[in-house]
Design a protein around this motif. Structure first.
Motif, mmCIF file in Angstrom:
data_model
loop_
_atom_site.group_PDB
_atom_site.id
_atom_site.type_symbol
_atom_site.label_atom_id
_atom_site.label_comp_id
_atom_site.label_asym_id
_atom_site.label_seq_id
_atom_site.Cartn_x
_atom_site.Cartn_y
_atom_site.Cartn_z
ATOM 1 N N LYS A 298 -23.107 -5.480 0.698
ATOM 2 C CA LYS A 298 -23.179 -6.347 -0.444
ATOM 3 C C LYS A 298 -24.274 -5.803 -1.571
ATOM 4 N N SER A 299 -25.053 -5.141 -1.256
ATOM 5 C CA SER A 299 -26.399 -4.867 -1.974
ATOM 6 C C SER A 299 -25.657 -3.920 -3.090
ATOM 7 N N HIS A 300 -24.639 -3.128 -2.590
ATOM 8 C CA HIS A 300 -24.034 -1.995 -3.617
ATOM 9 C C HIS A 300 -22.769 -2.571 -4.314
ATOM 10 N N GLU A 301 -22.442 -3.760 -4.599
ATOM 11 C CA GLU A 301 -21.302 -4.248 -5.280
ATOM 12 C C GLU A 301 -21.347 -3.972 -6.592
ATOM 13 N N LEU A 302 -22.379 -4.518 -6.934
ATOM 14 C CA LEU A 302 -22.985 -4.045 -8.556
ATOM 15 C C LEU A 302 -24.299 -3.257 -8.567
ATOM 16 N N GLY A 303 -24.299 -2.235 -9.214
ATOM 17 C CA GLY A 303 -25.389 -1.423 -9.134
ATOM 18 C C GLY A 303 -26.573 -1.921 -10.260
ATOM 19 N N GLU A 304 -27.739 -1.901 -9.804
ATOM 20 C CA GLU A 304 -28.993 -2.131 -10.677
ATOM 21 C C GLU A 304 -29.025 -0.944 -11.949
ATOM 22 N N VAL A 305 -28.963 -1.377 -12.915
ATOM 23 C CA VAL A 305 -28.876 -0.385 -14.164
ATOM 24 C C VAL A 305 -29.804 -0.920 -15.111
ATOM 25 N N PRO A 306 -30.899 0.034 -15.644
ATOM 26 C CA PRO A 306 -31.894 -0.364 -16.838
ATOM 27 C C PRO A 306 -31.239 -0.542 -17.696
ATOM 28 N N GLU A 307 -31.777 -1.765 -18.728
ATOM 29 C CA GLU A 307 -31.382 -1.885 -20.049
ATOM 30 C C GLU A 307 -31.743 -0.596 -20.927
ATOM 31 N N GLY A 308 -31.094 -0.668 -22.102
ATOM 32 C CA GLY A 308 -31.534 0.405 -23.082
ATOM 33 C C GLY A 308 -31.476 1.732 -22.507
ATOM 34 N N HIS A 309 -32.343 3.001 -23.199
ATOM 35 C CA HIS A 309 -31.922 4.112 -23.058
ATOM 36 C C HIS A 309 -32.647 4.752 -21.742
ATOM 37 N N TYR A 310 -32.124 5.601 -20.916
ATOM 38 C CA TYR A 310 -32.476 6.482 -19.822
ATOM 39 C C TYR A 310 -31.335 7.472 -19.646
ATOM 40 N N THR A 311 -31.858 8.753 -19.086
ATOM 41 C CA THR A 311 -30.966 9.701 -18.465
ATOM 42 C C THR A 311 -31.241 10.146 -17.083
ATOM 43 N N VAL A 312 -30.152 10.769 -16.719
ATOM 44 C CA VAL A 312 -30.078 11.271 -15.529
ATOM 45 C C VAL A 312 -29.606 12.796 -15.561
ATOM 46 N N PRO A 313 -30.625 13.881 -15.107
ATOM 47 C CA PRO A 313 -30.336 15.135 -15.298
ATOM 48 C C PRO A 313 -28.910 15.617 -14.902
ATOM 49 N N LEU A 314 -28.201 16.583 -15.804
ATOM 50 C CA LEU A 314 -27.029 16.880 -15.414
ATOM 51 C C LEU A 314 -26.768 17.561 -14.609
ATOM 52 N N ALA A 315 -27.688 18.543 -14.118
ATOM 53 C CA ALA A 315 -27.687 19.650 -13.006
ATOM 54 C C ALA A 315 -28.585 19.371 -11.915
ATOM 55 N N LYS A 316 -28.478 17.956 -11.403
ATOM 56 C CA LYS A 316 -29.348 17.532 -10.311
ATOM 57 C C LYS A 316 -28.706 16.715 -9.177
#
Length: 338
Positions: free
Chosen positions: A193-211
């Motif tokens: 159940k905890s994964h049905e919707l993901g927790e997503v920060p508001e606004g700008h953030y990035t995840v590295p493309l090669a990690k």
């Protein structure tokens, strides 16, 4: 933190970048007024205007060709190909033009464009709406290939892709658009159940493309997965009660080889899973890399769990799909080996 589906996270990423940077444009078939067949662009035209989120003719080569021209002249286009199955008319533009522009111009021009497209099964779309062609694009030097498995990564990776100065193919597993599942059913089973919707920060953030991201940690086995298959791998590890590293690769090119090598050297066993067909699938490249870098650490042959070497079937979609049963068999085979 907000609770979002992957669709909402992808839409939010585009909205954030369109708000921050007027050079970011979104276009493709039905992405404007209609908001896209999966609603990933819903509301963007109304908010940002007809000139920044607009529809195109049914011409994939034209869509990508226009995006390349825009990118070479300083814009940051985000082009949508409605289904990955339709991307082949644009393959020459991607392979011969976008990926080579920086090299051919000796750095005078770059191609900071992002191509979004849904991949894989999940809607009973049969052979023309279900393909997973990622391996074809990882063969292209100069092109980055990214595939998220959850809403948090989807938003962060897409923002990184839009900000990148080279072309990025952003593959979106349509089976995960509205939430994950346990590997054998469309909806999550009890305990997810905890994964049905993901927790997503508001606004700008990035995840590295090669990690890569380590989902679970263990000592007996490494499972390499990406996209939809991450959820299958996690379910198998939980249900079998084994001690295993599950690596979500997130980026296929560039690839986080260091994370893969570190894990396999620790565990001595490796299983690779992907939805695409087996022959010449990306699992073959992963297997070769593991063998080259970890041969003296391996305690069992590398196993691959994949889709069939057939066109994607309509009525037999769930049989084609590499689910828990097939992955469990492969894990048991690797664990039994001396």
């Amino acid at each position: 933190m907000a609770k979002m589906s992957m669709i909402e996270a992808i839409r939010d990423a585009m909205d954030v970048k369109m708000t921050e940077d007027r050079d970011v444009l979104v276009f493709g078939e039905d992405v404007g007024y209609f908001g896209g067949v999966f609603r990933c662009t819903a509301g963007l035209q109304e908010k940002h205007g007809l000139h920044r989120c607009f529809d195109t003719p049914i011409s994939e080569g034209g869509i990508v060709g226009i995006a390349i021209g825009m990118a070479a002249n300083g814009l940051r286009p985000v082009a949508e190909i409605q289904f990955a199955d339709y991307i082949y008319p644009a393959y020459d533009q991607i392979a011969s033009e976008a990926s080579r522009l920086r090299y051919r111009s000796n750095g005078d021009f770059t191609a900071p464009l992002t191509i979004r497209t849904p991949v894989g099964g999940g809607i009973y779309g049969g052979t023309t709406h279900s393909q997973s062609p990622e391996a074809l694009f990882t063969h292209i030097s100069g092109l980055k290939t990214v595939i998220p498995s959850n809403p948090y990564d989807a938003k962060g990776l897409l923002i990184s892709a839009i900000e990148d100065n080279d072309p990025v193919l952003f593959l979106e597993p349509k089976r995960l658009y509205n939430g994950p599942f346990d590997g054998d059913h469309q909806k999550p089973s009890v305990g997810w159940k905890s994964h049905e919707l993901g927790e997503v920060p508001e606004g700008h953030y990035t995840v590295p493309l090669a990690k890569a991201r380590k989902i679970t940690e263990g000592n007996d086995l490494t499972i390499l997965a990406y996209g939809t298959m991450v959820w299958v791998a996690e379910a198998v590890v939980k249900n079998m009660g084994i001690s295993a590293d599950v690596l979500d690769l997130r980026s296929l090119l560039p690839l986080d080889l260091d994370a893969i090598v570190e894990s396999v050297k620790k565990t001595g066993r490796c299983v690779i899973i992907h939805e695409a067909t087996r022959t010449s699938g990306f699992g073959g490249e992963l297997s070769a890399l593991v063998q080259e870098h970890c041969f003296y650490y391996l305690e069992a042959p590398i196993q691959r769990v994949t889709g069939w070497d057939t066109p994607y079937p309509h009525a037999q979609e769930w049989a084609f799909f590499p689910g828990q049963k097939r992955l469990t068999r492969a894990v048991k085979t690797v664990m039994k080996a001396a």
